[in-house]
Design a protein around this motif. Structure first.
Motif, PDB file in Angstrom:
ATOM      1  N   GLY A  84      -5.230   8.488  19.679  1.00  0.00           N
ATOM      2  CA  GLY A  84      -4.460   8.209  20.903  1.00  0.00           C
ATOM      3  C   GLY A  84      -5.251   7.444  21.946  1.00  0.00           C
ATOM      4  N   GLY A  85      -4.542   7.037  22.987  1.00  0.00           N
ATOM      5  CA  GLY A  85      -5.204   6.355  24.101  1.00  0.00           C
ATOM      6  C   GLY A  85      -5.853   5.054  23.690  1.00  0.00           C
ATOM      7  N   ALA A  86      -5.245   4.388  22.685  1.00  0.00           N
ATOM      8  CA  ALA A  86      -5.735   3.096  22.167  1.00  0.00           C
ATOM      9  C   ALA A  86      -7.027   3.232  21.357  1.00  0.00           C
ATOM     10  N   GLN A  87      -7.444   4.474  21.051  1.00  0.00           N
ATOM     11  CA  GLN A  87      -8.650   4.662  20.218  1.00  0.00           C
ATOM     12  C   GLN A  87      -8.443   4.076  18.827  1.00  0.00           C
ATOM     13  N   MET A  88      -7.156   4.040  18.385  1.00  0.00           N
ATOM     14  CA  MET A  88      -6.820   3.491  17.070  1.00  0.00           C
ATOM     15  C   MET A  88      -7.352   2.071  16.923  1.00  0.00           C
ATOM     16  N   PHE A  89      -7.478   1.360  18.038  1.00  0.00           N
ATOM     17  CA  PHE A  89      -7.773  -0.077  17.965  1.00  0.00           C
ATOM     18  C   PHE A  89      -9.190  -0.404  18.396  1.00  0.00           C
ATOM     19  N   LYS A  90     -10.055   0.595  18.457  1.00  0.00           N
ATOM     20  CA  LYS A  90     -11.437   0.349  18.866  1.00  0.00           C
ATOM     21  C   LYS A  90     -12.374   1.286  18.122  1.00  0.00           C
ATOM     22  N   GLU A  91     -13.640   0.959  18.186  1.00  0.00           N
ATOM     23  CA  GLU A  91     -14.639   1.872  17.616  1.00  0.00           C
ATOM     24  C   GLU A  91     -14.797   3.051  18.560  1.00  0.00           C
ATOM     25  N   PRO A  92     -15.010   4.249  18.016  1.00  0.00           N
ATOM     26  CA  PRO A  92     -15.229   5.379  18.939  1.00  0.00           C
ATOM     27  C   PRO A  92     -16.557   5.230  19.685  1.00  0.00           C
ATOM     28  N   GLU A  93     -16.640   5.877  20.834  1.00  0.00           N
ATOM     29  CA  GLU A  93     -17.900   5.906  21.577  1.00  0.00           C
ATOM     30  C   GLU A  93     -18.901   6.742  20.794  1.00  0.00           C
ATOM     31  N   LYS A  94     -20.161   6.619  21.202  1.00  0.00           N
ATOM     32  CA  LYS A  94     -21.222   7.344  20.513  1.00  0.00           C
ATOM     33  C   LYS A  94     -21.012   8.856  20.642  1.00  0.00           C
ATOM     34  N   GLY A  95     -21.167   9.549  19.517  1.00  0.00           N
ATOM     35  CA  GLY A  95     -21.047  11.003  19.513  1.00  0.00           C
ATOM     36  C   GLY A  95     -21.663  11.503  18.225  1.00  0.00           C
ATOM     37  N   PHE A  96     -21.536  12.790  17.942  1.00  0.00           N
ATOM     38  CA  PHE A  96     -22.128  13.244  16.679  1.00  0.00           C
ATOM     39  C   PHE A  96     -21.101  13.393  15.567  1.00  0.00           C
ATOM     40  N   LYS A  97     -19.859  13.122  15.883  1.00  0.00           N
ATOM     41  CA  LYS A  97     -18.810  13.314  14.882  1.00  0.00           C
ATOM     42  C   LYS A  97     -17.582  12.514  15.296  1.00  0.00           C
ATOM     43  N   ASP A  98     -16.770  12.130  14.313  1.00  0.00           N
ATOM     44  CA  ASP A  98     -15.493  11.524  14.681  1.00  0.00           C
ATOM     45  C   ASP A  98     -14.457  12.627  14.877  1.00  0.00           C
ATOM     46  N   VAL A  99     -13.495  12.373  15.755  1.00  0.00           N
ATOM     47  CA  VAL A  99     -12.511  13.408  16.087  1.00  0.00           C
ATOM     48  C   VAL A  99     -11.709  13.813  14.847  1.00  0.00           C
ATOM     49  N   ASN A 100     -11.359  12.822  14.003  1.00  0.00           N
ATOM     50  CA  ASN A 100     -10.534  13.175  12.835  1.00  0.00           C
ATOM     51  C   ASN A 100     -11.308  14.070  11.859  1.00  0.00           C
ATOM     52  N   ILE A 101     -12.618  13.932  11.829  1.00  0.00           N
ATOM     53  CA  ILE A 101     -13.428  14.798  10.952  1.00  0.00           C
ATOM     54  C   ILE A 101     -13.385  16.237  11.476  1.00  0.00           C
ATOM     55  N   GLU A 102     -13.531  16.371  12.789  1.00  0.00           N
ATOM     56  CA  GLU A 102     -13.428  17.696  13.417  1.00  0.00           C
ATOM     57  C   GLU A 102     -12.074  18.339  13.070  1.00  0.00           C
ATOM     58  N   ARG A 103     -11.032  17.526  13.140  1.00  0.00           N
ATOM     59  CA  ARG A 103      -9.702  18.058  12.864  1.00  0.00           C
ATOM     60  C   ARG A 103      -9.540  18.431  11.384  1.00  0.00           C
ATOM     61  N   ILE A 104     -10.012  17.561  10.500  1.00  0.00           N
ATOM     62  CA  ILE A 104      -9.860  17.822   9.069  1.00  0.00           C
ATOM     63  C   ILE A 104     -10.686  19.038   8.651  1.00  0.00           C
ATOM     64  N   GLU A 105     -11.844  19.206   9.243  1.00  0.00           N
ATOM     65  CA  GLU A 105     -12.646  20.407   8.945  1.00  0.00           C
ATOM     66  C   GLU A 105     -11.844  21.656   9.250  1.00  0.00           C
ATOM     67  N   GLU A 106     -11.167  21.618  10.386  1.00  0.00           N
ATOM     68  CA  GLU A 106     -10.354  22.767  10.771  1.00  0.00           C
ATOM     69  C   GLU A 106      -9.194  22.971   9.790  1.00  0.00           C
ATOM     70  N   ALA A 107      -8.553  21.854   9.422  1.00  0.00           N
ATOM     71  CA  ALA A 107      -7.430  21.948   8.491  1.00  0.00           C
ATOM     72  C   ALA A 107      -7.905  22.482   7.140  1.00  0.00           C
ATOM     73  N   LEU A 108      -9.019  21.950   6.635  1.00  0.00           N
ATOM     74  CA  LEU A 108      -9.507  22.365   5.314  1.00  0.00           C
ATOM     75  C   LEU A 108      -9.943  23.831   5.301  1.00  0.00           C
TER      76      LEU A 108
END
Lengths: 432, 295
Positions: free
Chosen positions: B225-249
């Motif tokens: 969301g928030g136009a993140q789909m169209f840009k590289e994420p900012e520096k962090g230790f994880k991508d948001v979708n990975i955090e979400r998928i970990e929770e789902a799995l």
């Protein structure tokens, strides 16, 4: 008589000083742009009743909710006692409400005591959560020396005030038992009844203890009142207007910019007469004065609990963005502007701004606009609105969007889609 | 950017001059349509017909290969229950959502005003979208610019059809014993308070519904969301979708249900990251409905 005069002077000084500081806060909030939030008064009142009085959004974290409820109810109700203390102080009476209220008075004093004990329990647990259990929510880049000290001061002051209150009652109770003149038999003391046997039995010492605790308690409350405008604890006052003036629209809806509509419509139709708009002189926000008064009120309302940051997907995954920091930076910048106004007079402008000097581009671009922060806030603060305003300035005034975002913009402009596909192919999905 | 705005404006002006005469515009688009019996508004207007509802496909639904499948499935559902619908086809354009979230209000309003011209030109009253972002934008942000429509997300359409008894889970794939969890799209859930509609489509299956810890109003964003789909994420230790998928799995689902093409991309990428694409399916609510009914 001297006691009463001193008491009156202390009260007047406390009220005066508090008023001066509150006026400054109101002035600072009014640095913001106009925004109409006085429609639908009934609906607004209900939101305030539910969210601020009813604390319905606190319950998402049940332990904090219960502890907070003790402290909240305790402070609101025990403050009824303050009314009696003030009257006693001004007129030299003692427990003035006892005879007119009769049995009800006993009930009230008894409940105040139990509430005071619950407040003590709450604040001690809160202190432990911050300082010994070290909950992650209470740390973070924005939780520097002052915010941490502020939180501790509040909890320590509240502890000391409750101890003073119970000590005062304990000594009073003992004096009543001794039959000391002036100390009429009034009130029941379910908590301080346990403390009073620990006190010395000399009447004169008991009177000294009772009087010291009495003075300490009321001066403490007045001092605490005057600490509020400097502290995050100001939320105990602003939570109510802040929820009353909540955004009532769906969270997904972002504000429309009438100034932009004017320009777009004027471009489309040369005969178009622009509508007067109550917006600033730039698109989006570079500084706090480009935000609405509501955003600024929210900055003063924030009590830095960090529920927003703890649910922020960007923050959770290690990005620089912290919605709590957005609110704290807004307040800090506003206070800075306020101090400049005090010092240099009206119209003074420094070289600093909220964007860049306080909040970096990296922070605002990490936001997914998911509204987790606004949902999490127990008093309906909206950090997302500030983030979007800063983005608007960055994109429309500074033209500083990243290359990939500029590509997306160009694609929408040229192809009617954020990706580089031909608009002629838009219906191809039906052909396969 | 200025030049492009000028170009867009010229196009708009031409369009506005034409908008009094629908047939004239329609003739421009007639040749492109036709496919699986899906009518465009242009075709319908040419025949003097009006659909019950306009299906707003959205950019992802139009161009993204994975989302195109969902688009076709939404059409299948509409056709199955016999709703008379149309799409805009090549006349559709981005709602302006990513531009608005990224702070480009100019571009948003250019898109919005030109879309409103087209929608009003066809006298559209009711719209179903295949994307929560389009849904939110048209429903909440177009009225301020003069575009007033009844807008629903396709999960709400499915819910209505189930409530009216027009749609069941019969004659298709059985989901018996399958563990399904629903990932709330931010702009459907928190953004607009729609939590139950997508779950309704899952409740009629004979499946085991499980919720992730962060669900409904506490749902965690997929990261797009928030136009993140169209840009590289900012520096962090994880991508948001990975955090979400970990929770789902962590709750071992057979299917992760989605309701948004952007979530679909992020969740599918996350699943691939853990090399679980053969064990865990990411399916849209519409796809699940189509499968359950053998459409």
């Amino acid at each position: 008589m001297t006691d009463q005069i001193i008491f009156l002077l202390i009260i007047l000084a406390a009220v005066f000083y508090f008023t001066v500081n509150v006026k400054k806060i109101i002035r600072n909030i009014n640095l913001g742009l106009p925004l109409n939030r006085s429609d639908k008064p009934l609906q607004r009142f209900m939101v305030m009743l539910k969210v601020a009085f009813g604390q319905t959004k606190m319950v998402k974290r049940p332990i904090a909710a219960i502890l907070h409820f003790f402290v909240y109810v305790g402070f609101v109700i025990i403050n009824l006692e303050v009314l009696e203390i003030i009257i006693d102080g001004l007129f030299g009476t003692h427990r003035i409400f006892a005879s007119p209220l009769g049995g009800l008075y006993n009930f009230l004093i008894g409940s105040f005591e139990i509430l005071a004990a619950l407040v003590l329990l709450g604040v001690i647990a809160f202190y432990a959560r911050r300082n010994y259990l070290k909950l992650k929510r209470f740390s973070g880049v924005e939780m520097g020396k002052w915010p941490k000290a502020d939180a501790d001061y509040i909890l320590i002051i509240e502890t000391v005030l409750m101890i003073a209150f119970l000590t005062m009652n304990a000594a009073d109770y003992r004096l009543q038992q001794i039959g000391s003149p002036h100390y009429i038999n009034a009130g029941v003391f379910p908590i301080s009844g346990f403390i009073s046997p620990l006190l010395p039995s000399s009447e004169s010492i008991l009177i000294i203890i009772e009087r010291s605790a009495w003075w300490f308690h009321i001066i403490g409350i007045l001092a605490f009142l005057n600490y509020l405008p400097y502290s995050k604890h100001f939320h105990i006052i602003l939570a109510f207007p802040n929820t009353y003036y909540s955004n009532l629209e769906p969270k997904g809806e972002f504000t429309d910019m009438a100034s932009v509509t004017n320009e777009v419509k004027a471009m489309l139709d040369t005969a178009y007469t622009p509508q007067p708009v109550a917006e600033g002189n730039r698109f989006g926000a570079k500084d706090v004065t480009d935000l609405t008064w509501k955003s600024l009120m929210e900055a003063y309302t924030c009590t830095e609990c960090g529920r927003c940051t703890s649910v922020c997907p960007a923050n959770i995954t290690g990005k620089l963005l912290s919605p709590r920091k957005i609110m704290m930076d807004t307040r800090d910048r506003m206070e800075e502007i306020g101090r400049n106004l005090d010092k240099h007079g009206k119209g003074f402008k420094d070289e600093k701004s909220l964007l860049h000097d306080y909040i970096s581009k990296e922070e605002i671009w990490a936001c997914t606009t998911c509204n987790a922060c606004t949902e999490a806030c127990p008093i309906n603060i909206d950090p997302l609105n500030i983030i979007v305003e800063l983005r608007r300035y960055s994109v429309m005034e500074e033209s500083k969007a990243s290359a990939s975002l500029n590509n997306m913009f160009a694609n929408i402009e040229n192809n009617g889609a954020p990706w580089k596909y031909s608009p002629a192919d838009r219906f191809n999905w039906a052909k396969d | 950017m200025c030049r492009s705005i000028q170009m867009l404006l010229t196009g708009l002006k031409i369009f506005m001059n034409d908008s009094t005469n629908n047939v004239q515009i329609n003739s421009l688009n007639n040749e492109e349509v036709q496919g699986k019996g899906i009518s465009t508004m242009a075709e319908m207007a040419a025949k003097g017909e009006a659909p019950e509802i306009l299906f707003w496909v959205g950019c992802a639904g139009s161009f993204d290969e994975r989302a195109q499948k969902i688009t076709r499935d939404i059409c299948k559902i509409l056709q199955y229950v016999g709703i008379n619908f149309a799409v805009l086809g090549t006349e559709e354009s981005c709602t302006g959502d990513p531009a608005k979230r990224a702070g480009n209000e100019f571009l948003f309003q250019m898109q919005a005003i030109s879309n409103i011209q087209i929608l009003d030109g066809y006298k559209i009253k009711k719209i179903v979208t295949g994307c929560p972002h389009c849904f939110n934008t048209i429903k909440n942000e177009y009225p301020g610019l003069g575009g007033n429509y009844e807008v629903i997300h396709h999960s709400q359409l499915i819910q209505q059809l189930i409530d009216d008894g027009k749609l069941k889970a019969e004659g298709g794939e059985s989901f018996k014993g399958k563990k399904i969890t629903f990932h709330d799209p931010c702009y459907l859930g928190r953004g607009n308070g729609v939590y139950e509609a997508p779950r309704k489509a899952l409740e009629i299956l004979d499946a085991e519904l499980v919720e992730m810890k962060r669900c409904k109003s506490n749902g965690l964003c997929c990261g797009a969301g928030g136009a993140q789909m169209f840009k590289e994420p900012e520096k962090g230790f994880k991508d948001v979708n990975i955090e979400r998928i970990e929770e789902a799995l962590s709750i071992n689902p057979d299917i992760i249900a989605a309701g948004c093409p952007f979530c679909m991309t992020m969740l599918s990428d996350g699943i691939k990251n853990f090399e679980k694409e053969n064990e865990v399916l990411v399916l849209d609510i519409a796809e699940i409905t189509v499968r359950a009914n053998g459409l």
